[in-house]
Design an enzyme around this catalytic site. Sequence first.
Site, PDB file in Angstrom:
ATOM      1  N   CYS A   1    -103.245 -31.647  -4.437  1.00  0.00           N
ATOM      2  CA  CYS A   1    -104.332 -32.171  -5.344  1.00  0.00           C
ATOM      3  C   CYS A   1    -105.602 -32.715  -4.520  1.00  0.00           C
ATOM      4  O   CYS A   1    -106.239 -31.814  -3.754  1.00  0.00           O
ATOM      5  CB  CYS A   1    -103.762 -33.092  -6.440  1.00  0.00           C
ATOM      6  SG  CYS A   1    -104.814 -33.266  -7.599  1.00  0.00           S
TER       7      CYS A   1
ATOM      8  N   HIS B   1     -99.618 -30.282  -8.821  1.00  0.00           N
ATOM      9  CA  HIS B   1     -98.714 -31.236  -8.389  1.00  0.00           C
ATOM     10  C   HIS B   1     -97.281 -30.711  -8.468  1.00  0.00           C
ATOM     11  O   HIS B   1     -96.509 -31.165  -9.456  1.00  0.00           O
ATOM     12  CB  HIS B   1     -98.825 -32.501  -9.348  1.00  0.00           C
ATOM     13  CG  HIS B   1    -100.132 -33.278  -9.198  1.00  0.00           C
ATOM     14  ND1 HIS B   1    -100.269 -34.397  -8.026  1.00  0.00           N
ATOM     15  CD2 HIS B   1    -101.236 -33.496  -9.609  1.00  0.00           C
ATOM     16  CE1 HIS B   1    -101.262 -34.997  -8.078  1.00  0.00           C
ATOM     17  NE2 HIS B   1    -101.926 -34.252  -9.010  1.00  0.00           N
TER      18      HIS B   1
ATOM     19  N   GLU C   1     -94.877 -32.015  -7.148  1.00  0.00           N
ATOM     20  CA  GLU C   1     -93.752 -33.160  -6.853  1.00  0.00           C
ATOM     21  C   GLU C   1     -93.530 -33.789  -8.441  1.00  0.00           C
ATOM     22  O   GLU C   1     -92.597 -34.169  -8.631  1.00  0.00           O
ATOM     23  CB  GLU C   1     -94.449 -34.165  -6.082  1.00  0.00           C
ATOM     24  CG  GLU C   1     -95.416 -35.182  -6.664  1.00  0.00           C
ATOM     25  CD  GLU C   1     -96.792 -34.641  -7.103  1.00  0.00           C
ATOM     26  OE1 GLU C   1     -97.099 -33.396  -6.458  1.00  0.00           O
ATOM     27  OE2 GLU C   1     -97.700 -35.293  -7.477  1.00  0.00           O
TER      28      GLU C   1
END
Length: 254
Positions: free
Chosen positions: A121, A223, A225
Amino acid sequence: MRAMQSTRPIIGITPSPVQETSPAFGDVVFHRMTNTYTSAVETAGGIPVVLPATYPAAAAQVVSRLDALLLSGGGDIRPSRYRDTGPQHEKTYGIDDARDEWEAALLEAAFAVDLPVLCICRGIQVLNVSCGGTLWQDVPTQMPGAASHKQPEGGSHLTAHEVAATGLLADVYGASTIGTNSFHHQGIKDLGAGLVACGTTLDGLVEAVEMPGKSFVLGVQWHPEAMFVQRPEHEAPFRALVAAVRRGALSVAD
Ligand code: MN
């Protein structure tokens, strides 16, 4: 006799500085990140270590203790760092000069020793700016034909758009189309020197880059994660980072 050393690679992750009022300690800065970053690194076989901004001159010393570097998401980069010196866009927010300088120094030190690097990001934007690239200060109002890159709050594991993958990104995910979330208002405008686009959305925005001269440098605008628990294919960038460390260690041992 020394205890047997862990062979899990140590992966430094930069946090976001957030000013908040603590009931006990008053106005303080929290060095903050979601546990999804640390969990993703652990799931991939690494040990997360948090790297709050400190003396940029210490970056090479810090990097020498790491096996890999992960730049996390966060606020916007000061536009003058990418030579955008006009009036600041009203949507540009969260500028932190200490973090900008620290992450730029970490990247430079990492490149010098070919440390594996994953940038998420804000991280892909830091990577691009460090290579001399520029950013849209606000994709929806500045980029011609931009699609929506801000999905509704909540459900961060949900797919907002698809990314057409080539090169390193396609290799890492083992796919040519990747469904990703999208929580950014800035994005890459002009690509930095030495970077190659390896992921693009339908509106033409570059959402993934690699650095072919290095053993492993990958930047992604989404993202992973926040997605990997529900969608394990998004473990791929973290597993690739750990695999790059292991390849490097093998080549040294050889
Ligand atoms: Mn997007």
